[in-house]
Write a protein that holds these residues in place. Structure first.
Motif, PDB file in Angstrom:
ATOM      1  N   VAL A 179       0.841  -1.197   0.000  1.00 51.21           N
ATOM      2  CA  VAL A 179       0.000   0.000   0.000  1.00 51.21           C
ATOM      3  C   VAL A 179       0.877   1.248   0.000  1.00 51.21           C
ATOM      4  O   VAL A 179       1.696   1.444   0.903  1.00 51.21           O
ATOM      5  N   GLU A 180       0.703   2.095  -0.998  1.00 45.77           N
ATOM      6  CA  GLU A 180       1.455   3.351  -1.069  1.00 45.77           C
ATOM      7  C   GLU A 180       0.639   4.536  -0.558  1.00 45.77           C
ATOM      8  O   GLU A 180       1.197   5.523  -0.086  1.00 45.77           O
ATOM      9  N   ASP A 181      -0.673   4.442  -0.665  1.00 50.02           N
ATOM     10  CA  ASP A 181      -1.573   5.518  -0.232  1.00 50.02           C
ATOM     11  C   ASP A 181      -2.619   4.926   0.708  1.00 50.02           C
ATOM     12  O   ASP A 181      -3.663   4.456   0.259  1.00 50.02           O
ATOM     13  N   PRO A 182      -2.355   4.900   2.025  1.00 50.24           N
ATOM     14  CA  PRO A 182      -3.294   4.277   2.973  1.00 50.24           C
ATOM     15  C   PRO A 182      -4.699   4.862   2.922  1.00 50.24           C
ATOM     16  O   PRO A 182      -5.680   4.133   3.116  1.00 50.24           O
ATOM     17  N   TRP A 183      -4.813   6.177   2.670  1.00 48.87           N
ATOM     18  CA  TRP A 183      -6.138   6.800   2.650  1.00 48.87           C
ATOM     19  C   TRP A 183      -6.976   6.264   1.489  1.00 48.87           C
ATOM     20  O   TRP A 183      -8.126   5.844   1.693  1.00 48.87           O
ATOM     21  N   SER A 184      -6.432   6.236   0.297  1.00 53.99           N
ATOM     22  CA  SER A 184      -7.175   5.721  -0.854  1.00 53.99           C
ATOM     23  C   SER A 184      -7.489   4.236  -0.686  1.00 53.99           C
ATOM     24  O   SER A 184      -8.584   3.774  -1.026  1.00 53.99           O
ATOM     25  N   PHE A 185      -6.533   3.500  -0.155  1.00 51.39           N
ATOM     26  CA  PHE A 185      -6.734   2.075   0.096  1.00 51.39           C
ATOM     27  C   PHE A 185      -7.894   1.863   1.064  1.00 51.39           C
ATOM     28  O   PHE A 185      -8.777   1.028   0.840  1.00 51.39           O
ATOM     29  N   PHE A 209      -4.349   8.901   8.698  1.00 54.57           N
ATOM     30  CA  PHE A 209      -4.436   9.361   7.317  1.00 54.57           C
ATOM     31  C   PHE A 209      -5.886   9.720   7.023  1.00 54.57           C
ATOM     32  O   PHE A 209      -6.808   8.964   7.328  1.00 54.57           O
ATOM     33  N   ASN A 210      -6.089  10.917   6.439  1.00 53.06           N
ATOM     34  CA  ASN A 210      -7.431  11.318   6.019  1.00 53.06           C
ATOM     35  C   ASN A 210      -7.326  12.199   4.776  1.00 53.06           C
ATOM     36  O   ASN A 210      -6.247  12.329   4.183  1.00 53.06           O
ATOM     37  N   GLY A 213      -4.572  14.909   4.846  1.00 53.11           N
ATOM     38  CA  GLY A 213      -3.157  14.558   4.937  1.00 53.11           C
ATOM     39  C   GLY A 213      -2.926  13.504   5.993  1.00 53.11           C
ATOM     40  O   GLY A 213      -3.660  12.519   6.068  1.00 53.11           O
ATOM     41  N   GLN A 214      -1.936  13.714   6.847  1.00 52.55           N
ATOM     42  CA  GLN A 214      -1.628  12.738   7.874  1.00 52.55           C
ATOM     43  C   GLN A 214      -1.103  13.412   9.141  1.00 52.55           C
ATOM     44  O   GLN A 214      -0.539  14.501   9.088  1.00 52.55           O
TER      45      GLN A 214
END
Length: 281
Positions: A179-185, A209-210, A213-214
């Protein structure tokens, strides 16, 4: 005080303390340390009860003496077990292999998939915490959100749909999925009502993460004695903070303190040190 529904496993933990970490081909001595109440259902529920909330548990155990023992132990601690399903067959114990550093390896038996009650009424719950998979779970969670409940869930191992406001996972659990983008995931699993995904990383702390940002929240220092149940305690602390109206970062700080108490004691369920901390507060 909040009305909380916890949907998670309740386990009979069989503890084997090893004299050295697991290693392929090694001969390892162990000390038998008996059986104890455990599982995310008990670990999360107890901290919430000590914090003053009313908790109902939705889980399952077998139709045997071990299942009877688990329900007796949980009920004695103040957990409402009226929604716990009794499945046909025995209640298999979970084996916890504890190495000298306090880290554990879990040997989990196969068990039947939980079936939700056909007429489960989620009306009246202020918050629902989910840490297992079950048939019909996603529609029930979506309905509960529509009814105004706060939904917090652990990342499902099958990555199935899990509608919620907050998704919790660990850095280790995300690694296999690259996972590179936890929010999108997380959005792909939890849906558009997701407010944040929290990624825990042991003594490195946790990161929220939201869409904005983070934000990072450090862990609390603690001597690692037994890491069993730390993630469940963290989730309970987070839920407690959020239902009390704390900000996300404040709730994460509460959760870090709860987890620190969990890892500093040799216990599957939250230790008395956490109970005393909550009563002082």
């Amino acid at each position: 005080m909040a009305q909380v529904l916890v949907i998670a496993n309740i386990n009979c933990d069989h503890i084997l303390r090893l004299n050295r970490p697991l290693q392929t081909g090694a001969r390892i001595h162990y000390e038998e340390q008996g059986f104890r109440l455990g599982g995310g259902g008990a670990n999360t529920s107890l901290g919430l009860i000590w914090a003053g909330h009313k908790v109902q548990l939705l889980s399952q155990v077998g139709e045997d003496e071990r299942g009877d023992w688990l329900l007796e132990q949980a009920s004695r601690q103040g957990i409402d077990c009226s929604l716990v399903h009794r499945h046909v067959g025995p209640t298999q114990a979970l084996k916890l292999l504890m190495d000298p550093s306090g880290e554990r390896t879990i040997l989990r038996p196969n068990r039947p998939r939980l079936m939700l009650p056909p007429a489960l009424d989620t009306q009246g719950f202020d918050a629902i915490y989910v840490n297992l998979s079950a048939e019909g779970l996603a529609p029930m969670m979506a309905q509960a959100m529509d009814q105004g409940a706060l939904l917090i869930s652990q990342l499902p191992k099958d990555l199935g749909r899990r509608p919620c406001h907050y998704l919790i996972t660990s850095a280790d659990d995300l690694t296999p999925h690259k996972v590179e983008d936890p929010w999108s995931f997380a959005l792909s699993i939890a849906g558009p009502q997701l407010k944040g995904v929290i990624v825990t990383d042991g003594d490195k702390g946790a990161t929220l993460f939201n869409a904005e940002g983070q934000q990072h929240c450090p862990a609390c220092e603690a001597e690692l004695v037994d890491s069993t149940g730390a993630g469940d305690c963290y989730a309970a602390g987070l839920l407690n903070g959020l239902v009390k109206g704390h900000s996300e970062v404040e709730a994460m700080a509460d959760a870090a303190r709860w987890a620190a108490y969990a890892v500093s004691a040799a216990s599957s369920v939250p230790p008395d040190s956490l109970r005393r901390h909550l009563h002082r507060g």
